[in-house]
Design an enzyme around this catalytic site. Structure first.
Site, PDB file in Angstrom:
ATOM      1  N   LYS A 127       4.829  -9.291  -1.805  1.00 24.45           N
ATOM      2  CA  LYS A 127       4.865  -9.672  -0.395  1.00 24.45           C
ATOM      3  C   LYS A 127       3.935  -8.767   0.403  1.00 24.45           C
ATOM      4  O   LYS A 127       4.229  -7.598   0.632  1.00 24.45           O
ATOM      5  CB  LYS A 127       6.272  -9.585   0.196  1.00 24.45           C
TER       6      LYS A 127
ATOM      7  N   GLU B 288       7.232   4.823  -1.319  1.00 21.33           N
ATOM      8  CA  GLU B 288       6.192   5.728  -0.812  1.00 21.33           C
ATOM      9  C   GLU B 288       6.210   5.590   0.698  1.00 21.33           C
ATOM     10  O   GLU B 288       5.725   4.600   1.250  1.00 21.33           O
ATOM     11  CB  GLU B 288       4.817   5.341  -1.371  1.00 21.33           C
TER      12      GLU B 288
ATOM     13  N   CYS C 121      -2.187   6.747   5.345  1.00 20.75           N
ATOM     14  CA  CYS C 121      -0.935   7.499   5.188  1.00 20.75           C
ATOM     15  C   CYS C 121      -1.184   8.989   4.962  1.00 20.75           C
ATOM     16  O   CYS C 121      -0.318   9.811   5.242  1.00 20.75           O
ATOM     17  CB  CYS C 121      -0.095   6.916   4.048  1.00 20.75           C
TER      18      CYS C 121
ATOM     19  N   GLU D  71       4.767  10.125  12.906  1.00 20.34           N
ATOM     20  CA  GLU D  71       3.558   9.495  12.407  1.00 20.34           C
ATOM     21  C   GLU D  71       3.125   8.398  13.380  1.00 20.34           C
ATOM     22  O   GLU D  71       3.847   7.426  13.589  1.00 20.34           O
ATOM     23  CB  GLU D  71       3.793   8.902  11.015  1.00 20.34           C
TER      24      GLU D  71
END
Length: 357
Positions: free
Chosen positions: A135, A211, A246, A345
């Site tokens: 997905k 992750e 990331c 973040e």
């Protein structure tokens, strides 16, 4: 319904054994052909990705189809090297460890580098003989759909690789709760990672590989041998792909003695960046992936200003004649560890500079 169809197709393909029970050399051959086809179509695939998420075309070429092909080829070579083990025992008992495919693997990948991150998950899952339901993000699915078509051309049996598009709260949740999915791998936010852990627990306790995002720190001491290189790589790290990486060095922690000099050098590199149409080769920074993420970045910058951080550069949206979501390279100093700029973040072109003695 789409997830149900895809999981059923993946389970049927796994059970019929055309891939799961095939010789590893066959899987390796198909995956090598697949990698070659991805390379052959690299430019058109990269353009599809750029139209989805706004990564500048040069970064997209290297980081997406070419990186994807290299990863698929790497795991193709690993397919016939998944050895078992003989366990040491105290008597005449023979203990064997045999490695085999687990079944149906669900993969959920983000929009920033869908091919690169997708390949990290697709490669090992398929090389081991599993079937996959992938997905993509609703913001960036075109390139992954394309490489799934190329997998069929390379000889991968139908049903082994399935791509389902849709929203996370619908399709992602359905995949997480599905009792016929044996493993789920996800790259994205901690909030969604927690949801997937709950879905796994509520269903069949499927194995999870997560992750999750963070606030990457770039720590610079006064004895750094080449401060020019440090500044150049700091700017490249946070402003590449408009900070939607990331491992972007979004939080610089620099020794006070060299702070002013480092800031000066990073500002020089940041001011030289050309932000604009990601398909224009003269630009080295593209757009924000979508309007929603642009709004998040702008809100985080405003919060940083309200908390007392010092804005040195940027801090605003860039309006383009073509429209689109663009944000200026942004640098804050005088950031303290308790500020949101140091803890959260942002996933945008925003650099926070802290210092230490």
């Amino acid at each position: 319904e789409d997830v149900e169809m895809a999981v059923s197709a993946a389970r049927a393909a796994f059970n019929d054994g055309q891939w799961s029970s095939s010789a590893p050399a066959f899987r390796a051959e198909v995956m090598r052909k697949w990698a070659a086809l991805i390379e052959e179509h690299a430019l058109s695939i990269a353009v599809l990705g750029v139209r989805d998420n706004g990564t500048d075309i040069r970064t997209a070429m290297k980081g997406e189809p070419l990186s994807c092909a290299a990863t698929i080829r790497y795991y193709a070579e690993a397919a016939d090297k998944l050895y078992g083990e003989i366990a040491p025992t105290a008597d005449t008992t023979l203990g064997l460890i045999h490695r085999e495919a687990v079944g149906v693997v669900g993969l959920i990948v983000p929009w920033n580098f869908p091919l690169m991150i997708g390949a990290w998950k697709l490669g090992p899952a398929l090389a081991a003989g599993n079937s996959v339901v992938l997905k993509p993000s609703e913001s960036a699915s075109l390139s992954l759909i394309k490489i799934a078509e190329l997998a069929i051309q390379a000889g991968m049996p139908a049903g082994v690789l399935n791509v389902v598009t849709g929203l996370g709260e619908l399709c992602g949740k359905a995949l997480g709760l599905h009792r016929d999915v044996d493993v789920l791998a996800f790259t994205g936010s901690g909030m969604v990672g927690r949801c997937l852990m709950e879905y796994a627990a509520q269903s069949n306790m499927k194995r999870l590989y997560l992750e999750l995002g963070g606030k990457s720190a770039n720590i610079i001491f006064a004895d750094a041998a080449n401060l020019e290189r440090v500044a150049k790589e700091t700017a490249a790290s946070i402003f590449r792909n408009s900070g939607q990486v990331c491992v972007a060095a979004s939080r610089v922690i620099v020794q006070e003695r060299i702070k002013a000099l480092l800031i000066e050098k990073v500002l020089n590199y940041a001011k030289a960046l050309s932000v604009g149409d990601p398909l224009n080769m003269s630009n080295n920074t593209g757009s924000i992936a979508n309007a929603a993420q642009l709004a998040v970045i702008d809100a985080k910058v405003k919060q940083g200003l309200a908390e007392g951080a010092k804005l040195l550069l940027g801090g605003e949206k860039i309006l383009q004649q073509s429209g689109g979501s663009y944000y200026a390279p942004t640098i804050f100093s005088e950031v303290t560890a308790d500020m949101s700029l140091a803890q959260e973040e942002i996933f945008g072109p925003v650099l926070s500079i802290l210092s230490f003695d």
